[in-house]
Design an enzyme around this catalytic site. Sequence first.
Site, PDB file in Angstrom:
ATOM      1  CD  GLU A 159     -56.615   7.454 -71.997  1.00 10.43           C
ATOM      2  OE1 GLU A 159     -56.776   7.583 -73.221  1.00 10.43           O
ATOM      3  OE2 GLU A 159     -57.209   8.144 -71.155  1.00 10.43           O
ATOM      4  CE  LYS A 176     -46.702  -4.362 -65.468  1.00 10.03           C
ATOM      5  NZ  LYS A 176     -45.957  -4.848 -66.663  1.00 10.03           N
ATOM      6  CB  CYS A 183     -52.690   4.431 -79.026  1.00 11.11           C
ATOM      7  SG  CYS A 183     -52.335   6.146 -78.674  1.00 11.11           S
ATOM      8  CD  GLU A 225     -54.557  -1.406 -81.282  1.00 12.03           C
ATOM      9  OE1 GLU A 225     -54.691  -2.171 -80.317  1.00 12.03           O
ATOM     10  OE2 GLU A 225     -54.291  -0.199 -81.151  1.00 12.03           O
TER      11      GLU A 225
END
Length: 492
Positions: A263, A187, A297, A396
């Site tokens: 992750e 996906k 990331c 973040e």
Amino acid sequence: MIDQARIDTLRAAPVADGLNLIGGHRVAAASGATLDTISPIDGTVLARIAASAAQDVDRAVAAARKAFDSWSDMAPMARGRILQRIGDAIAADAGTLAVLGVRDNGTEIAMAYKAEPMSAAATFRYYGELCGKDYGQIAPTAPGALGLVHHEPVGVVGAIVPWNFPLMIAAWKVAAALAAGNTVVLKPAEVASLSLLRLGDMAQEAGLPAGVLNIVTGTGAAAGDALARHMDVDVLAFTGSGPVGRKLLKASAQSNLKRVYLELGGKSPCVVFADADLPAAAKAVAGGIFRDSGQVCIAAARVMVERSVHAEFVTLLVQAAEAMRVGDPLDLSTQAGAIASEVQMHKILTACRDAEAAGADLRTGGRQIHTDTGGYYISPTIFDNAPQNSALVQEEIFGPVLAAQPFDTEDQAVAMANGTSYGLAAGVFTRDVSRAHRMVGRLRAGVVHVNTYGGADITVPLGGHGQSGNGHDKSPHALDKFRNLKTAWIAL
Ligand code: NAD
């Protein structure tokens, strides 16, 4: 490498609407619904993709289950040859894939070409090669018995990936899962599905049997959630944000207890000691946070600098930020491209306003630029004297925003660096080799870079500590996510 003339030809090519890949066939969503894919370069509609829902995911999982027996029974080296052919096909068409991906998510082409198709090609080739080299074990049992430890594929793997590096990240999961003998339902992120749909075609053309890789596009809330809750998915491999990761763990608990590998994000720190090569360190830190406009990331979102060189170092960073060429991601000289979506751009700008309100000093950037293009661009941004407990340091942002802080002692730097919930990546800059090794041990992160930032290849694992996730992508370790251990205990 790709040249500008080829990019300029490809950037004008029409983009076909995307269809799901299920059981080897291209199909629309059963409802007929579609989503517009907006190009962040100029805000225009690039194509439409299928807005899939639970019944589309059901069909994809059924196709993957049907294909499982023959794929997992295939000789590993035969599977490996197919994976290598997929890698070759990706490399052969890298320019087309890279430009299509950049039109979809806005990453600057110089980075995207290497990080997307070329990295995905290397990943398929790597796991293809590993297929014939993955041995089981004989256990050191007491005499009288033989203990064999077999590796078995888990079955159907669901893979859900983000928009920042769709090809690279999907390849890490898909190639490892297929190499271990599983079938996959992938996906993609609704913001960046197009290059992965093309990958599906290439995989079929390279000889991957129908149903071994299925691709279902759509929103996370509809298609992603259906995959996470599916009773016939054995393992879910996810890259994305922490809040969605939590939802996936819950979905597993509420469905079939599928294994979930996450992750997730980070707020990765760099620690710069006074003895470092400061100009080189500033270049590395600036590249680590501003490339791909910080939508990485492992972006180096925080920097702690020893107080005696703090002011000098921040000045070097500001100079590097202001010298960066931000703009058209399809220009080979661009160093930082677009923000992937309008929503993400506004989130970043809001975070900048909040950081100022929390008392951090804005040294450069913090605003939308190139507004005349209709696209989404933000100037490289540096805040100094960021309060440790502020959102700027703790949360973040996933944009080109760097938070700088001074420190006095190594212990203090370690406490500040480790003082968030994350633990994905870190950097250390020093000429003292003992301190460099010590810091690698002391920093909580899945990867610690020394006198550089962001380098890696497929041979080393990437995975988070703390709330940056569990499990690892890349390297032979990634295979562990996608297989079960089975013991045979044989009386002798
Ligand atoms: P996101 O979590 O919003 O979306 C990721 C994927 O999850 C998309 O495909 C999305 O459609 C899907 N999704 C969303 N809601 C869902 C739900 N309820 N159920 C199932 N699926 C759902 O993340 P993003 O904005 O696409 O990507 C940015 C995030 O990804 C950042 O936090 C970044 O740090 C992280 N990231 C981590 C790594 C890593 O290796 N650790 C790499 C790249 C990006």
